[in-house]
Design an enzyme around this catalytic site. Structure first.
Site, PDB file in Angstrom:
ATOM      1  N   HIS A 163       0.756  -1.378  -0.035  1.00  0.00           N
ATOM      2  CA  HIS A 163      -0.044  -0.034  -0.019  1.00  0.00           C
ATOM      3  C   HIS A 163       0.805   1.259  -0.158  1.00  0.00           C
ATOM      4  O   HIS A 163       2.075   1.161   0.536  1.00  0.00           O
ATOM      5  CB  HIS A 163      -1.009   0.021   1.129  1.00  0.00           C
ATOM      6  CG  HIS A 163      -0.475   0.276   2.710  1.00  0.00           C
ATOM      7  ND1 HIS A 163      -0.128   1.475   2.824  1.00  0.00           N
ATOM      8  CD2 HIS A 163       0.028  -0.563   3.422  1.00  0.00           C
ATOM      9  CE1 HIS A 163       0.245   1.332   4.536  1.00  0.00           C
ATOM     10  NE2 HIS A 163       0.458   0.108   4.676  1.00  0.00           N
ATOM     11  N   ASP A 190      -0.611   4.662   0.615  1.00  0.00           N
ATOM     12  CA  ASP A 190      -0.948   5.565   1.455  1.00  0.00           C
ATOM     13  C   ASP A 190      -0.440   5.587   2.808  1.00  0.00           C
ATOM     14  O   ASP A 190       0.100   4.409   3.214  1.00  0.00           O
ATOM     15  CB  ASP A 190      -2.728   5.600   1.617  1.00  0.00           C
ATOM     16  CG  ASP A 190      -2.955   4.028   2.319  1.00  0.00           C
ATOM     17  OD1 ASP A 190      -2.475   2.945   1.808  1.00  0.00           O
ATOM     18  OD2 ASP A 190      -3.964   4.217   3.206  1.00  0.00           O
ATOM     19  N   ASP A 232       6.248   1.780   6.714  1.00  0.00           N
ATOM     20  CA  ASP A 232       4.791   1.497   6.956  1.00  0.00           C
ATOM     21  C   ASP A 232       4.211   2.460   5.426  1.00  0.00           C
ATOM     22  O   ASP A 232       3.630   3.158   5.799  1.00  0.00           O
ATOM     23  CB  ASP A 232       4.088   1.440   7.996  1.00  0.00           C
ATOM     24  CG  ASP A 232       2.678   1.287   7.970  1.00  0.00           C
ATOM     25  OD1 ASP A 232       2.201   0.694   6.973  1.00  0.00           O
ATOM     26  OD2 ASP A 232       1.856   1.717   8.612  1.00  0.00           O
ATOM     27  N   GLU A 235      -5.333   1.686   2.538  1.00  0.00           N
ATOM     28  CA  GLU A 235      -5.033   0.725   3.657  1.00  0.00           C
ATOM     29  C   GLU A 235      -5.199   1.326   5.007  1.00  0.00           C
ATOM     30  O   GLU A 235      -5.773   0.561   5.776  1.00  0.00           O
ATOM     31  CB  GLU A 235      -3.672   0.215   3.491  1.00  0.00           C
ATOM     32  CG  GLU A 235      -3.414  -1.312   4.238  1.00  0.00           C
ATOM     33  CD  GLU A 235      -2.937  -1.017   5.451  1.00  0.00           C
ATOM     34  OE1 GLU A 235      -2.723  -2.071   6.360  1.00  0.00           O
ATOM     35  OE2 GLU A 235      -2.693   0.148   6.140  1.00  0.00           O
ATOM     36  N   GLU A 236      -4.860   2.498   5.236  1.00  0.00           N
ATOM     37  CA  GLU A 236      -4.899   3.233   6.604  1.00  0.00           C
ATOM     38  C   GLU A 236      -6.331   3.584   6.902  1.00  0.00           C
ATOM     39  O   GLU A 236      -6.502   3.994   8.060  1.00  0.00           O
ATOM     40  CB  GLU A 236      -3.825   4.404   6.397  1.00  0.00           C
ATOM     41  CG  GLU A 236      -2.393   4.098   6.396  1.00  0.00           C
ATOM     42  CD  GLU A 236      -1.837   3.201   7.577  1.00  0.00           C
ATOM     43  OE1 GLU A 236      -2.366   2.766   8.298  1.00  0.00           O
ATOM     44  OE2 GLU A 236      -0.580   2.837   7.350  1.00  0.00           O
ATOM     45  N   ASP A 265       4.281  -5.854   5.055  1.00  0.00           N
ATOM     46  CA  ASP A 265       3.615  -4.694   6.215  1.00  0.00           C
ATOM     47  C   ASP A 265       3.726  -5.193   7.479  1.00  0.00           C
ATOM     48  O   ASP A 265       2.595  -4.775   8.322  1.00  0.00           O
ATOM     49  CB  ASP A 265       2.653  -4.574   5.546  1.00  0.00           C
ATOM     50  CG  ASP A 265       1.936  -3.113   5.944  1.00  0.00           C
ATOM     51  OD1 ASP A 265       2.835  -2.382   6.511  1.00  0.00           O
ATOM     52  OD2 ASP A 265       0.567  -2.799   6.047  1.00  0.00           O
ATOM     53  N   HIS A 320       3.591   4.625  12.154  1.00  0.00           N
ATOM     54  CA  HIS A 320       2.688   5.330  12.568  1.00  0.00           C
ATOM     55  C   HIS A 320       3.397   6.190  13.843  1.00  0.00           C
ATOM     56  O   HIS A 320       2.271   7.180  14.508  1.00  0.00           O
ATOM     57  CB  HIS A 320       1.528   4.722  13.341  1.00  0.00           C
ATOM     58  CG  HIS A 320       0.703   4.175  12.319  1.00  0.00           C
ATOM     59  ND1 HIS A 320      -0.636   3.514  12.635  1.00  0.00           N
ATOM     60  CD2 HIS A 320       1.070   3.480  11.064  1.00  0.00           C
ATOM     61  CE1 HIS A 320      -1.038   2.884  11.271  1.00  0.00           C
ATOM     62  NE2 HIS A 320      -0.072   2.784  10.432  1.00  0.00           N
TER      63      HIS A 320
END
Length: 444
Positions: free
Chosen positions: A83, A85, A116, A150-151, A174, A416
């Site tokens: 992903h 995003d 990520d 995805e987020e 991931d 994150h």
């Protein structure tokens, strides 16, 4: 054991990660007619052009939800589920480097998405490039699927699965090594309730992030400050604004974080009896397993339930609590929802499901798991067993897929968080593992 990775491939991969990090691909739904934002659309199209220079054939969904790059031959397909995003940058004052510039410092590459998932996606992609450079013949099609949502709600993969055939097998780069064969169910929900004439709050960003800060500005400043002092909670004061301080973590690890929203709610309870504050402070509190709501929900394969109170919007007209739950793989989702609905109703709140992803499970004795585990163990000498996780990766979007890397056990995990980064040495190690794994699964 032979390695396919050369210094030139390492540098090309590093450059590609830097280029992708430069796109601030945070959700901005509907911007310029795109599904998830112009930056997300731009990074998707850029990535597909990049893969074309490596020899891949590409496809871009006409609606912009996903794209894929494919190479190889045969009736079977090995999917690499990626992903592009990212979550918001968070507190910019805590970043030691600009979040959307890939900058190398002290043996690490810093930037939002380095871990990520832009970094691992490029590690796997350039691992395949290394195989091609070495003359490996691919016996399966290898398809890199690039998601863009995805987020948040995974609408990219929902559309992909509605339009495309599932792969024969695959992995999502991931998560963490050695391998995740089971993932907890992911339930995101809202609790809706009344507004408040004397209090307005806006706390939290993404569902899957423990709030690290919670701001209060209002008539009860002195009383809230005194209660924070009494409770021993950390905060900052600037003018007429109090900022309660917590510790951000991914929602799957909510118990390892400190939820600033919960702490603010506990302090505000000295002046307000609002249902949302009562639910947060009294019904749940700082127990991120929500055992006061459900009892202890746990199982042997995947551990405890995780309960993240991710956000609160409180206005004159309405209130909205946002929740992220990670359900053990053997837990009864319907029973937990029924209990949460009943408890919320007792506080004058209405349950509304926002998103749900069923759990993932691939048998430990499957060809996919045994092959990937063998490669990891041979390359590292580490015999750590395959594991379950509270995280949600794209691996659960199709059968016979697992999460595989790119973080190493005991290594730096910064997804994150401010100052997200990857160790350059770990980047090379992961590329080496991915190249060997893909070779054994789809090459000769």
């Amino acid at each position: 054991m032979k390695t396919f990775i050369t210094s030139a491939i390492e540098q090309d991969c590093l450059n590609a990660i830097k280029e992708l990090v430069a796109f601030p691909s945070v959700l901005n739904e509907g911007e310029n007619g795109t599904p998830f934002g112009q930056a997300i659309q731009d990074v998707l199209e850029y990535t597909l052009r990049l893969t074309e220079t490596l020899g891949f054939k590409t496809y871009l969904d006409p609606e912009g939800y996903y794209g894929y790059a494919e190479i190889g031959q045969g009736d079977e397909t090995l999917a690499v589920l990626c992903h592009l995003d990212v979550v918001p940058a968070g507190d910019l004052t805590k970043w030691e480097t600009p979040p959307f510039e890939g900058i190398i410092r002290d043996g690490c590459l810093y930037g939002r998405g380095t871990q990520d998932d832009k970094g691992p996606s490029m590690m796997a992609l350039y691992a395949v490039k290394a195989l091609l450079d070495a003359g490996v013949v691919l016996t399966k099609k290898i398809r890199f699927i690039f998601g863009t949502d995805e987020e948040t709600l995974w609408r990219c993969m929902n559309r992909y699965n509605a339009l495309e055939k599932p792969a024969t097998m695959g992995f999502a780069p991931d998560s963490s090594f050695p391998l995740t064969y089971a993932e907890k169910g992911l339930l995101q929900a809202k609790l809706l309730g009344p507004g408040a004439a004397d209090l307005e709050l806006e706390v939290g960003q993404a569902y899957n992030v423990v709030p690290a800060k919670a701001h209060y500005r209002g008539q009860w400043l002195l009383e809230v400050k005194a209660e924070l002092d009494r409770l021993g909670f950390d905060y900052e004061e600037e003018g007429e604004t109090l900022t309660v301080l917590g510790l951000s973590r991914h929602a799957k690890d909510a118990a390892k974080g400190i939820n600033a929203l919960v702490r603010l709610a506990k302090a505000l309870r000295v002046k307000s009896d609002h249902p949302a504050l009562r639910f947060i402070a009294d019904a749940v509190g700082e127990d991120a397993t929500a055992s006061s709501l459900f009892g202890l929900i746990t199982d042997e394969p995947s551990g405890d339930l995780s309960f993240n109170i991710a956000g609160l919007t409180l206005t004159r007209d309405s209130s909205e609590i946002r929740l992220d739950l990670r359900l053990p793989v053997l837990a009864d989702k319907d029973a937990l929802v029924a209990k949460l609905t009943d408890v919320a109703a007792n506080y004058g709140l209405r349950y509304q499901e926002f998103d749900y992803l069923a759990s993932l499970y691939v048998p430990l004795d499957s060809q996919l798991v045994t092959t990937l585990m063998a490669v990891y163990q041979e390359k590292t000498g580490d015999v750590t067993p395959a594991k379950s996780s509270g995280g949600a990766t794209f691996a659960r979007t199709m059968p016979n897929c697992v999460a595989y890397g790119a973080c190493f056990p005991g290594g730096l995990q910064t997804e994150h968080q401010e100052n997200e980064c990857i160790l350059l040495a770990d980047m090379v190690r992961a590329m080496d593992i991915y190249a060997e794994a893909i070779y054994r699964l789809a090459g000769q």
